[in-house]
Design an enzyme around this catalytic site. Structure first.
Site, mmCIF file in Angstrom:
data_model
loop_
_atom_site.group_PDB
_atom_site.id
_atom_site.type_symbol
_atom_site.label_atom_id
_atom_site.label_comp_id
_atom_site.label_asym_id
_atom_site.label_seq_id
_atom_site.Cartn_x
_atom_site.Cartn_y
_atom_site.Cartn_z
ATOM 1 N N VAL A 94 0.832 -1.199 0.000
ATOM 2 C CA VAL A 94 0.000 0.000 0.000
ATOM 3 C C VAL A 94 0.869 1.253 0.000
ATOM 4 C CG1 VAL A 94 -1.758 1.292 1.261
ATOM 5 C CG2 VAL A 94 -1.910 -1.192 1.106
ATOM 6 N N ALA A 95 2.004 1.208 0.724
ATOM 7 C CA ALA A 95 2.881 2.382 0.770
ATOM 8 C C ALA A 95 3.559 2.636 -0.571
ATOM 9 C CB ALA A 95 3.932 2.185 1.861
ATOM 10 N N GLU A 143 -1.807 5.467 -5.064
ATOM 11 C CA GLU A 143 -3.207 5.237 -5.419
ATOM 12 C C GLU A 143 -3.839 6.405 -6.180
ATOM 13 O OE1 GLU A 143 -2.339 2.699 -1.850
ATOM 14 O OE2 GLU A 143 -2.006 4.779 -2.390
ATOM 15 N N ASP A 180 -1.410 21.950 -44.084
ATOM 16 C CA ASP A 180 -1.934 22.442 -45.350
ATOM 17 C C ASP A 180 -1.586 23.920 -45.483
ATOM 18 O OD1 ASP A 180 -3.184 20.108 -46.287
ATOM 19 O OD2 ASP A 180 -4.886 20.431 -44.959
#
Length: 890
Positions: A267-268, A272, A314
């Site tokens: 998780v660290a 997230e 163009d």
């Protein structure tokens, strides 16, 4: 063809048509391999960062932390859902092409004319084509003649004749004069035609298939985020797996403690908030570009814009205003300028005859209120005739026959009844019209055209073209009483009298020279790809600053004969080029070659046949005003004002977005170090030192306190020097080593030292000693207070990191301490959210926090200034070294 198709001039029977429908399939443009939404959602759920979180949720569940597992799964679903909604973009180029197919078609079946659904057409059917009909399949004329609008396939706005009697010329199928094609419209006449191709086998289907096969690649940012996510996953999982034997066998940790460590480590390590923050930042970039006249359909393209190294543009309408005006007229009597009101001209003089012919051989119109309709070139001729006070009076000039503009012949003629008799009026490209002229108009009438005068006219054409002017020759001839007005074209356009030459100028947009200069400063190369004369394009290019007076011109014929190696060498030499008289296939070939050379290409286009090149380029740019629906669907970006300067503004905004993405990635990644280091200390001590953070506190940091400041960094103002540095190479990493060293090493390292010091200080002052248990017993509250201080310390360091990340090289004083008000509000929310997590009893139970002492809060106040000050010194040293290298290059 009738024999090969086993068909007849009376058409097929219903029974035979039904059998062929089974064999050939319906006459429809089909789409294959499109990504469906379930597959897109699965892709989001299987992203490397998401897989890492799935593993953390699984470990949490089996370790008895079901609530934590549910929280992590909620984070996964939130990220996936948000990214799916923001990134989903259904490509609709094929559907736009399908709009050109009419729902009904008239055919001969069982010997009679019938109307059937267009989808039931099969090869061998005999089509009835009448004025106003849109053709439903590719067919060859059997009898009759029609005028067809082929603009959906060729981009030419004027109708072209098609006749069953014509002998097809050598060359591309679209130039065959006895063919009509799916999706084109009949503007006059009537004919019968036998169908030889339906559905995806038609020319329209070929474009659709080519457009679909040429897919969009991932943007550099998408590739790099995926790459870094894999690295993070490998590092996190590797560290977790490696620690299991170390923790259990050498450190004496229980399996539960080992799993807690692994979950915390995963998780660290996982940022997230990275994916939703990037998506939101790019979405903000889309809105910024929309305000600048550029609509971006795929949000990841915003970042790709920032790395654009070549723009293929163009000329007409993009570099110029598409507002043609006659500037000079040349006749046998000399030059006549129209920049100022011209003097009165005598009826019957060469300029008067030229103006009258220009007005007669013309399909444009200007009503009494000044409203204009028609082709810009023909409108320019009408304005010139009005300026000379000469016009085609419909009461005295009656059109009898018209030979429409032919792209191969490059001229147009009309046969008109005038007060002086029946007369042929003709206008066209000088190189095509001059060979048809045998006389030249003079003040006294007409005399033979000499070689010297032909050479003089050709010299004038080259001189005007070199100035960026568009040139037309105007001619006429009187029909004798013995000649029929229903002459064939080749006979009507013989023995003409040259009236003179007309020079027209389509002025460059006033903002284009500055935009071109910005491109050069930014190291962006410009290539003109146009259907116009090369010298005309070179003249416009020199006016706006593209290339120089000797810019190389490559014609379409030269490009067709050029081997791939020669084209690669030409495009790789870095000079600015002009591709003149080029086809849409040439655009696709140029885009492919540039991409293979590692360039990031932006390509403009407006026609149906530009769609493959627009899709193949990294950034396909369609014209919002003059472009077709198919081009707009195939493109990545649409210019609402058809303006080249908007492309440059989009590139500038893309660079700004890219810089801001790097800024908040630095900000987000910097917090991984102070989150991971405590877990390593916990593991290295064999659990004798308590965990400085809980997993819920890490989630509170990554999704709560971190998100709004990161989003605010995505709105940071443009940093000085954005458009003075060269574009990034295609293979250059968006997330590179120096950036990670600054995030993880400098900002993260300083934060980790400060947070760890605060954690140990709190423990020691609370009576803790090495090996003491803080999960239960008298030291439990001390342990909660220490983890709370770790949480607060990281938040305090976040504030300093946010201020430091606002600039990559410049001093914060240069961009203004309070210039990003959104960041100040984000920091205010961060402080308020943190206070709520620490002070409110319901949240204390969820996140495992305890209110700190006043002295502890005061001890945290210097943290932001220490983090920001350290980075400010590092940036100062970096600027100093850069200046030293510039002053002493040796």
């Amino acid at each position: 063809m009738l024999r090969d198709l086993r068909a007849s001039r009376t058409g097929l029977s219903e029974r035979e048509a039904a059998r062929r429908l089974v064999a050939y399939g319906p006459n429809e443009l089909t789409r294959h391999g499109g990504r469906q939404w379930p597959r897109q959602i699965v892709r989001q759920l299987a992203h490397p960062l998401a897989l890492l979180l799935w593993l953390a949720a699984l470990l949490s569940y089996f370790s008895g932390s079901a609530a934590l597992a549910a929280a992590i799964i909620a984070v996964i679903l939130l990220n996936a859902g948000f990214a799916f909604l923001q990134e989903r973009h259904a490509e609709r180029a094929v559907e736009a092409l399908s709009a050109y197919l009419p729902p009904q078609a008239r055919v001969l079946r069982d010997g009679g004319e019938r109307q059937i659904p267009a989808g039931l057409l099969v090869p061998g059917d005999v089509l009835v084509v009448r004025e106003g009909d849109r053709v439903s399949a590719d067919a060859r004329l059997l009898e009759g003649s029609v005028e067809m609008d082929l603009s959906t396939l060729t981009g030419e706005s004027l109708p072209v004749p098609r006749s069953a009697e014509d002998r097809p010329p050598e060359g591309p199928l679209l130039q065959a004069t006895d063919m009509v094609f799916s999706g084109t419209s009949c503007t006059g006449g009537e004919a019968l035609a036998v169908v030889f191709a339906t559905g995806m086998h038609t020319e329209l289907g070929r474009i659709a298939a080519l457009s679909e096969r040429v897919g969009h690649d991932q943007s550099p940012l998408e590739k790099q985020v995926t790459r870094v996510a894999r690295i993070i996953a490998v590092v996190a999982v590797g560290m977790g797996i490696a620690f299991i034997p170390v923790g259990t066998l050498l450190g004496g940790l229980s399996l539960s403690d080992t799993l807690n460590f692994a979950i915390g480590l995963l998780v660290a390590n996982v940022p997230e908030g990275l994916l939703p923050t990037i998506t939101l930042a790019l979405a903000v970039g889309v809105r910024v570009l929309a305000r600048r006249g550029a609509l971006v359909k795929r949000i990841s393209a915003v970042e790709t814009l920032g790395s654009t190294s070549v723009i293929c543009t163009d000329k007409t309408g993009t570099l110029t205003m598409n507002l043609m005006r006659v500037t000079t007229i040349w006749t046998s009597g000399g030059y006549l300028g129209l920049d100022t009101p011209p003097p009165p001209i005598m009826p019957g003089s060469p300029p008067w005859r030229l103006a009258a012919a220009s007005a007669a051989c013309n399909n444009a119109g200007i009503d009494g209120e000044g409203n204009e309709r028609g082709d810009p070139t023909e409108l320019a001729l009408l304005h010139a005739a009005n300026a000379l006070r000469v016009g085609a009076d419909p009461h005295t000039v009656e059109r009898l026959t018209q030979f429409h503009f032919d792209p191969a012949l490059r001229r147009m003629s009309t046969i008109d009844r005038t007060p002086d008799g029946i007369r042929v009026h003709c206008k066209g490209a000088p190189e095509e019209l001059l060979p048809l002229c045998t006389g030249i108009a003079t003040a006294g009438g007409t005399r033979p055209l000499t070689r010297v005068e032909r050479d003089a006219a050709a010299s004038i054409v080259d001189s005007w073209a070199g100035q960026g002017l568009r040139i037309l020759a105007i001619a006429e001839r009187d029909l004798t009483p013995q000649e029929d007005t229903a002459l064939l074209r080749e006979k009507a356009e013989q023995g003409l009298t040259l009236l003179g030459l007309v020079a027209m100028f389509d002025p460059p947009r006033p903002e284009v020279p500055d935009a071109v200069a910005r491109c050069h400063t930014a190291g962006i190369r410009l290539i003109i790809v146009t259907g116009d004369h090369g010298l005309t394009a070179r003249g416009i290019a020199s006016r706006v600053g593209i290339g120089d007076g000797g810019t190389r011109i490559i014609t379409g014929a030269e490009l067709d004969l050029m081997p791939e190696k020669a084209l690669d060498d030409l495009l790789n030499n870095g000079e600015e080029l002009i591709f003149a008289r080029s086809s849409p296939e040439a655009k696709l070939r140029i885009a492919d070659a540039l991409r293979d050379l590692g360039k990031v290409v932006a390509m403009t286009g407006d026609g149906v046949n530009d769609a493959p090149a627009l899709r193949r380029a990294d950034i396909g740019v369609a014209m919002g005003r003059s472009g077709t629906d198919v081009a707009r669907e195939a493109a990545t970006m649409i210019l609402t004002d058809d303006n080249f300067a908007s492309i440059v503004s989009a590139v500038q905004a893309g660079r700004q977005v890219y810089d801001n993405v790097r800024k908040f990635i630095v900000y987000i990644f910097a917090h991984a170090t102070p989150e991971v280091i405590p877990f390593l200390i916990y593991a290295a001590s064999g659990a004798n030192i308590p965990l400085p953070l809980t997993v819920m506190q890490i989630l509170a940091i990554d999704l709560g306190t971190e998100t709004l400041p990161a989003l605010a960094l995505g709105r940071e103002r443009e940093e000085p020097g954005t458009m003075t540095r060269p574009p990034r190479q295609r293979g250059q990493n968006v997330i590179d080593g120096p950036m990670l060293a600054r995030a993880w090493g400098l900002l993260g390292g300083v934060s980790a030292v400060l947070v760890t010091a605060a954690f140990f200080t709190t423990l020691l002052m609370g009576g803790w000693y090495y090996g003491a248990d803080t999960r239960t017993g008298p030291l439990h509250l001390v342990g909660m207070q220490a983890t709370t201080i770790s949480f607060l310390g990281i938040v305090a360091c976040q504030i300093g990191t946010a201020m430091a990340a606002r600039t990559q090289t410049a001093s914060l004083a240069q961009i203004g301490l309070f210039s990003n008000r959104l960041l100040l509000w984000g920091i205010a929310f961060e402080i308020a959210f943190t206070a709520a997590v620490v002070a409110l009893p319901p949240l204390q139970g969820i996140f495992g926090t305890r209110p700190p002492e006043p002295w502890q809060i005061l001890a945290l106040v210097p943290f932001p200034f220490i983090v920001w000050g350290t980075d400010e010194l590092w940036r100062y040293r970096r600027r100093w070294k850069t200046q030293q290298q510039r002053s002493d290059p040796g």
